[in-house]
Enzyme design. Sequence first.
Site, PDB file in Angstrom:
ATOM      1  N   GLU A 183      18.640  14.177  58.604  1.00 18.81           N
ATOM      2  CA  GLU A 183      19.949  13.544  58.774  1.00 18.81           C
ATOM      3  C   GLU A 183      19.922  12.388  59.772  1.00 18.81           C
ATOM      4  OE1 GLU A 183      23.282  16.615  58.862  1.00 18.81           O
ATOM      5  OE2 GLU A 183      21.520  17.844  59.264  1.00 18.81           O
ATOM      6  N   SER A 190      24.564  18.274  56.135  1.00 15.66           N
ATOM      7  CA  SER A 190      24.871  17.199  55.182  1.00 15.66           C
ATOM      8  C   SER A 190      24.607  17.595  53.735  1.00 15.66           C
ATOM      9  CB  SER A 190      24.085  15.918  55.520  1.00 15.66           C
ATOM     10  OG  SER A 190      24.545  15.372  56.724  1.00 15.66           O
ATOM     11  N   TYR A 199      28.488  10.385  51.653  1.00 12.95           N
ATOM     12  CA  TYR A 199      28.108   9.135  52.307  1.00 12.95           C
ATOM     13  C   TYR A 199      28.155   7.905  51.400  1.00 12.95           C
ATOM     14  CZ  TYR A 199      26.729  12.568  55.731  1.00 12.95           C
ATOM     15  OH  TYR A 199      26.743  13.622  56.612  1.00 12.95           O
ATOM     16  N   ARG A 233      33.710  21.218  63.277  1.00 12.82           N
ATOM     17  CA  ARG A 233      34.396  21.199  61.986  1.00 12.82           C
ATOM     18  C   ARG A 233      34.086  22.483  61.224  1.00 12.82           C
ATOM     19  NH1 ARG A 233      31.746  17.351  58.861  1.00 12.82           N
ATOM     20  NH2 ARG A 233      31.330  18.945  57.323  1.00 12.82           N
ATOM     21  N   ASP A 292      34.174  24.258  57.729  1.00 13.37           N
ATOM     22  CA  ASP A 292      34.280  23.993  56.289  1.00 13.37           C
ATOM     23  C   ASP A 292      34.656  25.277  55.558  1.00 13.37           C
ATOM     24  OD1 ASP A 292      33.488  21.434  56.880  1.00 13.37           O
ATOM     25  OD2 ASP A 292      31.400  21.734  56.274  1.00 13.37           O
ATOM     26  N   GLU A 298      30.883  27.309  56.586  1.00 18.83           N
ATOM     27  CA  GLU A 298      29.999  27.019  57.719  1.00 18.83           C
ATOM     28  C   GLU A 298      30.738  26.230  58.788  1.00 18.83           C
ATOM     29  OE1 GLU A 298      26.997  24.833  55.430  1.00 18.83           O
ATOM     30  OE2 GLU A 298      27.496  23.065  56.604  1.00 18.83           O
ATOM     31  N   ASN A 301      30.195  23.016  61.622  1.00 14.97           N
ATOM     32  CA  ASN A 301      29.388  21.867  62.061  1.00 14.97           C
ATOM     33  C   ASN A 301      29.715  21.576  63.512  1.00 14.97           C
ATOM     34  OD1 ASN A 301      28.084  20.452  59.483  1.00 14.97           O
ATOM     35  ND2 ASN A 301      30.066  21.319  58.920  1.00 14.97           N
ATOM     36  N   GLY A 358      30.124  14.604  61.588  1.00 16.12           N
ATOM     37  CA  GLY A 358      29.933  13.176  61.369  1.00 16.12           C
ATOM     38  C   GLY A 358      31.068  12.348  61.935  1.00 16.12           C
TER      39      GLY A 358
END
Length: 312
Positions: free
Chosen positions: A16, A149, A219, A258, A260, A273, A275, A279
């Site tokens: 990443e 990612s 992305y 974050r 998810d 999960e 993070n 990002g």
Amino acid sequence: MNQDKIVVVMGGTSTEAEISRQTGTAILKALQSKGYNAEGMELNPTTFAEDIRKSGCAIVFNAIHGKFGEDGMIQGTLDMLGIPYTGSGVLASAVTMDKAASKRVFLAEGISTPRSQTFHAFEMKHNLVEEIEKNFSWPVVVKAASQGSSIGVYIVQNHDELEKSLQEAFTYNDEVLVEEFIQGRELTVAVWGDDEAKEAFPIIEITTTSGRYDYESKYTKGASTHIIPMPVSDAKTKEIQELAIKTFTACGCRGVARVDMMLGTDEKPYVIEVNSVPGMTELSLVPDAARAMGVEFPELCERILEMAGFQK
């Protein structure tokens, strides 16, 4: 030490690294626009401790995604050097980076999450495919345990795909998570805070042109749409945001993380999960959610610094 110097660490050697550079560059520009004495640093793992010590910085803004930045390595190094940093500490970072470890935390804390099993590379010698087919129905999700990612994540539809996906996932890690596929709506909730207080951001529903929120969708401009706030009832909004805060707390996160999730067709939210270094590019979810509650990107970066104890 330069009392007001901030070093934004980015890049590195993980899968990443390029996204991390985009995140780090965006943060650096935002901090400089607010008048902060900030500079960027490319992560070289073998010389990092010396590089950061020589920089004489007062704090590190961690913009490393994946290996070293999200697994507790940088955090442990900085703890030993006595240099403060943004985001979660060693344990929370290590736990949230390892999908199998975070699953165990979710289950122990009674957090709703898809049913799963963890397998190790040596088990490929046994008839792993047959065992998975016996315990799960199609489609099934195969995940390398410590990638972000959506790298090393496969939604598998049949026997042949399963064999191939397992082999590929094991090239990233010795540990692989196999998870039931939740049909429903994809969403994410950022949470920020510390030991004192925590707050959930507006919920984002994610829709994609491909139907899958994979690396390309994340992305590529125009490949995904962020619907903020997610169109659900007030009661469901409260339930989802409270689940996000509970998950953030259970994992020991701080700063911004974050969570998810999937909202199943049964209207039940499932945590997928966490993070710990989300990002922060122009296409990223957390800045979008922050804007929806009136916090522009430079202010978001400033608040992250403040939560790490830094005062201008």
